[in-house]
Design an enzyme around this catalytic site. Structure first.
Site, PDB file in Angstrom:
ATOM      1  N   ASN A 181      -7.812  28.983  35.718  1.00  0.00           N
ATOM      2  CA  ASN A 181      -8.033  30.496  36.181  1.00  0.00           C
ATOM      3  C   ASN A 181      -7.059  30.737  38.050  1.00  0.00           C
ATOM      4  O   ASN A 181      -7.755  32.416  37.719  1.00  0.00           O
ATOM      5  CB  ASN A 181      -9.802  30.251  36.686  1.00  0.00           C
ATOM      6  CG  ASN A 181     -10.413  31.823  37.301  1.00  0.00           C
ATOM      7  OD1 ASN A 181     -10.204  32.930  36.714  1.00  0.00           O
ATOM      8  ND2 ASN A 181     -10.112  31.903  39.146  1.00  0.00           N
TER       9      ASN A 181
ATOM     10  N   ALA B 134       5.193  38.538  33.248  1.00  0.00           N
ATOM     11  CA  ALA B 134       5.662  37.682  32.922  1.00  0.00           C
ATOM     12  C   ALA B 134       5.274  36.472  32.821  1.00  0.00           C
ATOM     13  O   ALA B 134       5.000  35.469  32.480  1.00  0.00           O
ATOM     14  CB  ALA B 134       6.585  37.289  33.867  1.00  0.00           C
ATOM     15  N   SER B 135       4.087  35.857  34.496  1.00  0.00           N
ATOM     16  CA  SER B 135       3.652  35.073  34.438  1.00  0.00           C
ATOM     17  C   SER B 135       2.506  34.808  33.649  1.00  0.00           C
ATOM     18  O   SER B 135       2.048  33.965  32.690  1.00  0.00           O
ATOM     19  CB  SER B 135       2.767  34.979  35.474  1.00  0.00           C
ATOM     20  OG  SER B 135       1.764  35.763  36.052  1.00  0.00           O
ATOM     21  N   LYS B 136       1.770  35.673  33.055  1.00  0.00           N
ATOM     22  CA  LYS B 136       0.453  35.732  32.021  1.00  0.00           C
ATOM     23  C   LYS B 136       0.828  35.984  30.613  1.00  0.00           C
ATOM     24  O   LYS B 136       0.284  35.420  30.006  1.00  0.00           O
ATOM     25  CB  LYS B 136      -0.972  36.984  31.941  1.00  0.00           C
ATOM     26  CG  LYS B 136      -1.154  37.085  34.188  1.00  0.00           C
ATOM     27  CD  LYS B 136      -2.141  36.291  34.373  1.00  0.00           C
ATOM     28  CE  LYS B 136      -2.968  35.921  35.096  1.00  0.00           C
ATOM     29  NZ  LYS B 136      -3.360  34.607  35.395  1.00  0.00           N
TER      30      LYS B 136
ATOM     31  N   TYR C 228       3.866  39.350  37.676  1.00  0.00           N
ATOM     32  CA  TYR C 228       1.987  39.441  37.443  1.00  0.00           C
ATOM     33  C   TYR C 228       2.259  38.829  35.634  1.00  0.00           C
ATOM     34  O   TYR C 228       1.327  38.039  34.430  1.00  0.00           O
ATOM     35  CB  TYR C 228       1.269  39.947  37.676  1.00  0.00           C
ATOM     36  CG  TYR C 228      -0.150  39.942  37.362  1.00  0.00           C
ATOM     37  CD1 TYR C 228      -0.936  38.928  37.667  1.00  0.00           C
ATOM     38  CD2 TYR C 228      -0.741  41.094  36.666  1.00  0.00           C
ATOM     39  CE1 TYR C 228      -1.737  38.149  37.627  1.00  0.00           C
ATOM     40  CE2 TYR C 228      -2.472  40.430  36.559  1.00  0.00           C
ATOM     41  CZ  TYR C 228      -2.892  39.438  36.721  1.00  0.00           C
ATOM     42  OH  TYR C 228      -3.791  39.122  35.931  1.00  0.00           O
TER      43      TYR C 228
ATOM     44  N   SER D 167      -4.186  37.480  31.018  1.00  0.00           N
ATOM     45  CA  SER D 167      -4.526  39.176  31.294  1.00  0.00           C
ATOM     46  C   SER D 167      -4.175  40.238  30.301  1.00  0.00           C
ATOM     47  O   SER D 167      -2.971  39.287  29.476  1.00  0.00           O
ATOM     48  CB  SER D 167      -4.513  38.876  32.370  1.00  0.00           C
ATOM     49  OG  SER D 167      -3.955  41.231  32.613  1.00  0.00           O
TER      50      SER D 167
ATOM     51  N   VAL E  65      -2.881  24.676  43.377  1.00  0.00           N
ATOM     52  CA  VAL E  65      -2.371  24.610  41.999  1.00  0.00           C
ATOM     53  C   VAL E  65      -0.490  24.395  41.962  1.00  0.00           C
ATOM     54  O   VAL E  65       0.581  24.089  41.419  1.00  0.00           O
ATOM     55  CB  VAL E  65      -2.706  25.824  40.486  1.00  0.00           C
ATOM     56  CG1 VAL E  65      -4.209  25.223  41.101  1.00  0.00           C
ATOM     57  CG2 VAL E  65      -2.103  26.788  40.916  1.00  0.00           C
TER      58      VAL E  65
END
Ligand SMILES: NC(=O)c1ccc[n+]([C@@H]2O[C@H](COP(=O)([O-])OP(=O)(O)OC[C@H]3O[C@@H](n4cnc5c(N)ncnc54)[C@H](OP(=O)(O)O)[C@@H]3O)[C@@H](O)[C@H]2O)c1
Length: 250
Positions: free
Chosen positions: A91, A159-161, A157, A144, A65
């Site tokens: 996902n 911040a990305s979610k 993680y 998440s 991705v």
């Protein structure tokens, strides 16, 4: 729920939650493109199971991705071969644990954002043109609980979610006039997944004690929620994040 006749693309379908999502969408009648980055063999096994157990079409497709050129090539290939993509499930995800210290390379932090947030955006961008023209489609982003509450040592993680939740809200409004829905699922700790297998048994015990339902999620419980948001059962739901965490963030 009935997904017969629909074409679904699931990123990171070779293992964990992604493989359960692929199997459930196939069980409900969708043709499933099982995306993978490195693990082609398990992705092929997931596709074979869908074909043999549910009698629908499924195939593995190599899809990193982070690579926009590859993403557009694969998406256009699916459109050419199958005529459309009705469901996109973002996902694929990675998590790197560690406090922000001078010793840690910035590339590590950036790669998590690249995969989880920018990679999801790449897939949405590639698929959206076709969905907007078709005036239908459902996009589900796997966020998440870490996108809703801070977790020390998981800043990239989280911040990305959290970014995925913002992306979901914003694009839901942008795409609504074209009848394309965008939603997110925010799982809590889920058993039999790569991410949880990296957590030690002692930490899992203390996590379990903090979860009101006193257990981790099963993968099929996350897959069911993704299928629900993918399906016409939620035809009036867009821009939402459905939290599946046993009450952890309530
Ligand atoms: N497990 C949990 O408790 C939990 C909780 C909340 C949210 N989530 C989210 O749920 C999703 C799945 O988690 P999981 O624990 O099931 O993960 P997992 O078992 O570690 O699997 C991760 C999947 O992502 C794929 N992937 C990684 N980097 C990729 C890239 N650059 N391009 C394409 N695919 C890539 C992997 O593909 P290859 O193996 O083929 O390389 C693999 O299929 C993730 O987004 C995760 O953040 C998980």
């Amino acid at each position: 729920m009935d997904l017969r006749g629909k074409v679904a693309l699931v990123t990171g379908g070779s293992s964990g939650i992604g493989s359960s999502i692929c199997l459930r969408l196939g069980e409900l009648g969708a043709s499933v493109m099982v995306g993978y980055r490195t693990r082609g063999e398990p992705a092929g096994e997931v596709a074979n199971r869908i074909v043999t157990e549910h009698g629908v079409e499924a195939e593995p497709c190599e899809l990193d991705v982070r690579d926009y050129e590859q993403v557009t090539r694969i998406v256009n290939g699916i459109i050419k071969a199958r005529g459309r993509i009705d469901i996109l499930v973002n996902n694929a995800g990675v998590g790197v644990e560690g406090a922000v210290t001078p010793a840690r390379p910035v590339e590590e932090w950036v790669d998590v954002i690249h995969t989880n947030l920018i990679g999801s955006f790449f897939c949405i961008k590639a698929v959206s043109l076709h969905m907007l023209l078709a005036r239908k489609g459902s996009i589900v982003n796997v966020s998440s609980v870490a996108g809703m509450v801070g977790i020390p040592g998981l800043s990239s993680y989280s911040a990305s979610k959290a970014g995925l939740i913002g992306l979901t809200k914003s694009l839901s409004k942008e795409f609504a006039p074209y009848k394309v829905r965008v939603n997110a699922v925010a799982p809590g700790y889920t058993s039999e997944t790569g991410m949880v297998e990296r957590i030690g048994e002692e930490d899992i015990c203390s996590i379990r004690e903090r979860i009101p339902l006193r257990r981790l999620a099963r993968r099929d419980e996350i897959a069911e929620t993704v299928a629900y948001l993918s399906s016409d059962s939620t035809s009036y739901v867009t821009g939402q994040t459905l939290v599946v965490d046993g009450g952890l963030t309530a």
